[in-house]
Design an enzyme around this catalytic site. Structure first.
Site, PDB file in Angstrom:
ATOM      1  N   CYS A 101       0.865  -1.172   0.000  1.00 53.77           N
ATOM      2  CA  CYS A 101       0.000   0.000   0.000  1.00 53.77           C
ATOM      3  C   CYS A 101       0.905   1.226   0.000  1.00 53.77           C
ATOM      4  CB  CYS A 101      -0.923   0.008   1.219  1.00 53.77           C
ATOM      5  SG  CYS A 101      -2.258   1.231   1.106  1.00 53.77           S
ATOM      6  N   LYS A 176     -12.065  -5.117   2.900  1.00 51.23           N
ATOM      7  CA  LYS A 176     -11.478  -4.237   3.921  1.00 51.23           C
ATOM      8  C   LYS A 176     -12.439  -3.083   4.153  1.00 51.23           C
ATOM      9  CE  LYS A 176      -7.349  -1.478   4.942  1.00 51.23           C
ATOM     10  NZ  LYS A 176      -6.029  -1.050   4.430  1.00 51.23           N
ATOM     11  N   GLU A 214     -16.715  -8.168  -3.982  1.00 49.07           N
ATOM     12  CA  GLU A 214     -15.298  -7.781  -3.979  1.00 49.07           C
ATOM     13  C   GLU A 214     -14.395  -9.010  -3.937  1.00 49.07           C
ATOM     14  OE1 GLU A 214     -13.939  -4.929  -4.359  1.00 49.07           O
ATOM     15  OE2 GLU A 214     -15.333  -3.358  -3.772  1.00 49.07           O
ATOM     16  N   LYS A 229     -11.133  -7.787   6.832  1.00 52.94           N
ATOM     17  CA  LYS A 229     -10.539  -6.904   7.832  1.00 52.94           C
ATOM     18  C   LYS A 229     -11.520  -5.784   8.153  1.00 52.94           C
ATOM     19  CE  LYS A 229      -6.590  -3.789   8.545  1.00 52.94           C
ATOM     20  NZ  LYS A 229      -5.412  -3.146   7.947  1.00 52.94           N
ATOM     21  N   TYR A 294      -1.658  -9.361  16.505  1.00 54.33           N
ATOM     22  CA  TYR A 294      -0.533  -8.899  17.321  1.00 54.33           C
ATOM     23  C   TYR A 294      -0.363  -9.789  18.547  1.00 54.33           C
ATOM     24  CZ  TYR A 294      -1.432  -4.958  14.288  1.00 54.33           C
ATOM     25  OH  TYR A 294      -1.636  -4.190  13.167  1.00 54.33           O
TER      26      TYR A 294
END
Length: 306
Positions: A101, A176, A214, A229, A294
């Protein structure tokens, strides 16, 4: 014996933020336990994660300088490209995935080129492909376009194949959403937009049929893995995508979702290990094959202990 949904460390993908310098390990204030790492520290962190059973990392870059086109995104000596080479030298069996990105590299913080204050699709796609090629040349196993520009998966696939990288896979951020849960990430990646927002290309949180369209487009263009996401507020989307397409499906347990658990735990309001595992189990139960989180190392260690 009768548990229906099982987690294992090898389904986690561990996001890492790569900065310049040496021996740099700067904690992100809004994401306790997450750091901006120089390349040498990225190698150490990835090695430790691999020892915990986490077999892959997802790299994001923090360049020294930014410009209107995000040119540092495809520089051969940029943080991500440097980290790929170092990881492949030290940990050749590690799966290295790279975010593709421009928002981390543009001076305005948007995901693509701007014309009259608006992101332009086609010119952006060319630069995304250029970035993906630079990652492939450095040794990336998978490139992950996160920009949500139309047609970028097909363009990147053709560019990779044409340059002799047919083995490099594409993990598409296919659904997203324009979410409120990305704030801490923008602190970590220094990628907040200087003005406006990303509603022109990210999805409306109210829509699920659009997500299926999509995803279908990205699969048709050559995506090998599709992603939803965020994860927790879109479990229904994950389930629909997996049921509809039976494709390898990833879900990103995003920064805001992580930060909320951390904040509640620090205030003594929740049992963090239990909440972490319940959250990740829910994402897996919804249908995700890959969970980007994470919490990858913490969860892997807890799973190994049991």
């Amino acid at each position: 014996m009768v548990r229906e949904t099982r987690l294992s460390p090898d389904m986690f993908l561990y996001p890492l933020f790569v900065c310049t310098g040496h021996r740099q390990r700067r904690e992100v204030t809004s994401m306790p336990g997450v750091f901006q790492l120089s390349v040498d520290e990225v190698v150490k962190e990835a090695a430790a994660a691999k020892a915990d059973g986490v077999l892959g990392v997802l790299l994001f870059g923090l360049p020294d300088s930014k410009d209107a086109t995000g040119s540092a995104a495809w520089a051969a000596d940029a943080p991500v490209q440097s980290a790929i080479r170092a990881l492949k030298q030290e940990l050749p069996d590690l799966l290295v995935v790279t975010d593709v990105c421009l928002c981390e590299y543009t001076s305005h913080g948007h995901c693509g080129l701007l014309v009259d204050g608006e992101v332009v699709n086609d010119a952006t796609v060319e630069l995304l492909a250029r970035s993906a090629l630079s990652h492939a040349a450095a040794g990336a196993d998978i490139v992950a376009p996160s920009d949500m520009m139309d047609g970028r998966v097909g363009y990147i696939r053709r560019a990779l194949d044409g340059a002799g990288f047919p083995q490099v896979a594409i993990m598409s951020y296919a659904a997203k959403y324009c979410s409120a849960f990305y704030g801490p990430f923008r602190d970590a990646a220094d990628s907040a937009p200087a003005f406006g927002d990303r509603r022109s290309h990210q999805m409306d949180p109210a829509n699920v049929e659009e997500a299926l369209r999509e995803v279908a487009l990205d699969i048709e263009e050559g995506a090998d893995i599709v992603m939803v996401k965020p994860a927790m507020t879109y479990l229904d989307v994950i389930a629909r995508v997996k049921a509809e397409f039976s494709m390898p499906t990833a879900a990103y347990h995003v920064s805001g979702e992580y930060a909320m658990l951390k904040a509640a735990a620090r205030n003594g309001w929740i049992d963090e290990p239990r909440a972490m595992m319940e959250t990740l189990t829910a994402i897996r139960r919804a249908g995700a094959d890959i969970i980007i989180t994470y919490y990858a190392r913490e969860a892997a260690r807890l799973l190994s202990a049991h």
